[in-house]
Design an enzyme around this catalytic site. Structure first.
Site, short mmCIF file in Angstrom:
data_model
loop_
_atom_site.label_atom_id
_atom_site.label_comp_id
_atom_site.label_asym_id
_atom_site.label_seq_id
_atom_site.Cartn_x
_atom_site.Cartn_y
_atom_site.Cartn_z
N TYR A 268 50.95 43.95 27.38
CA TYR A 268 52.19 44.57 27.82
C TYR A 268 51.89 45.60 28.91
CZ TYR A 268 54.24 42.40 23.71
OH TYR A 268 54.66 41.48 22.78
N ASN B 231 63.59 37.56 26.28
CA ASN B 231 63.39 36.39 27.14
C ASN B 231 64.27 35.24 26.64
OD1 ASN B 231 62.42 34.20 28.61
ND2 ASN B 231 60.48 34.10 27.51
N CYS C 197 56.43 34.04 27.38
CA CYS C 197 56.28 35.34 26.72
C CYS C 197 55.24 35.27 25.60
CB CYS C 197 57.62 35.84 26.21
SG CYS C 197 58.51 34.71 25.15
N HIS C 198 54.91 34.06 25.15
CA HIS C 198 53.87 33.92 24.11
C HIS C 198 52.49 34.33 24.64
CE1 HIS C 198 53.92 30.02 26.23
NE2 HIS C 198 52.63 29.97 25.94
N GLU D 58 47.06 25.85 24.24
CA GLU D 58 46.70 26.04 25.65
C GLU D 58 45.18 26.17 25.82
OE1 GLU D 58 48.97 29.09 27.62
OE2 GLU D 58 50.88 28.11 27.14
#
Length: 157
Positions: free
Chosen positions: A93, A116, A124-125, A151
């Site tokens: 953040y 979001n 946002c993850h 990912e």
């Protein structure tokens, strides 16, 4: 006319909404659907579900969809910054706050992240705590963990 349609995915039930020109929301089943939306599977929603399916199967790293993100100027800045986080990477953040030239606004970044409207596509993850911990996610931390693992897995292969 706003359309919304629901799809069962590996993550559970996802809702996808559009306004006829752009995707306006991707949300988890427990979230409130958009007001006044007609339950209809539009061509644009079909494109979004195809790309989300490819993403969840590790076949897509970037989305190519028109998006309409409605929010405050601050939220727009944060969401724009989220879109720059590369696949398989994370930012804190604090790093997002620095990126948007508001270095002390990390709590506001967290609030914008929380609001979001287009989950997964606006990643946002990929935002984590400064200490590397997984904090807050609208779909639940188990889904955030799943997306980040997915990912990393497909980035390595």
């Amino acid at each position: 006319m706003k359309s919304v349609y629901y799809y069962e995915t590996d993550l559970g039930l996802l809702g996808i909404a559009d306004d006829g020109e752009a995707i306006t929301e991707v949300f988890f089943a427990h979230d409130k659907p958009p007001d006044g939306a007609q339950h209809k599977e539009s061509k644009l929603i079909k494109q979004a579900v195809l790309q989300l399916t490819e993403y969840l199967q590790g076949q897509r790293r970037e989305f190519d969809l028109p998006l309409r993100l409605l929010g405050t100027d601050m939220q727009q800045e944060v969401w724009g910054a989220l879109l720059t986080i590369p696949y398989g990477q994370t930012r804190s953040y604090k790093q997002i706050a620095q990126q948007i030239m508001r270095p002390r606004a990390y709590r506001a970044v967290g609030m914008a992240n929380n609001r979001n409207p287009i989950a997964i596509i606006v990643p946002c993850h990929r935002v984590i705590g400064a200490d590397g911990s997984l904090v807050g996610y609208g779909g639940g931390l188990h889904i955030k963990r799943h997306l980040l693992k997915l990912e990393r897995q497909h980035l390595a292969s």
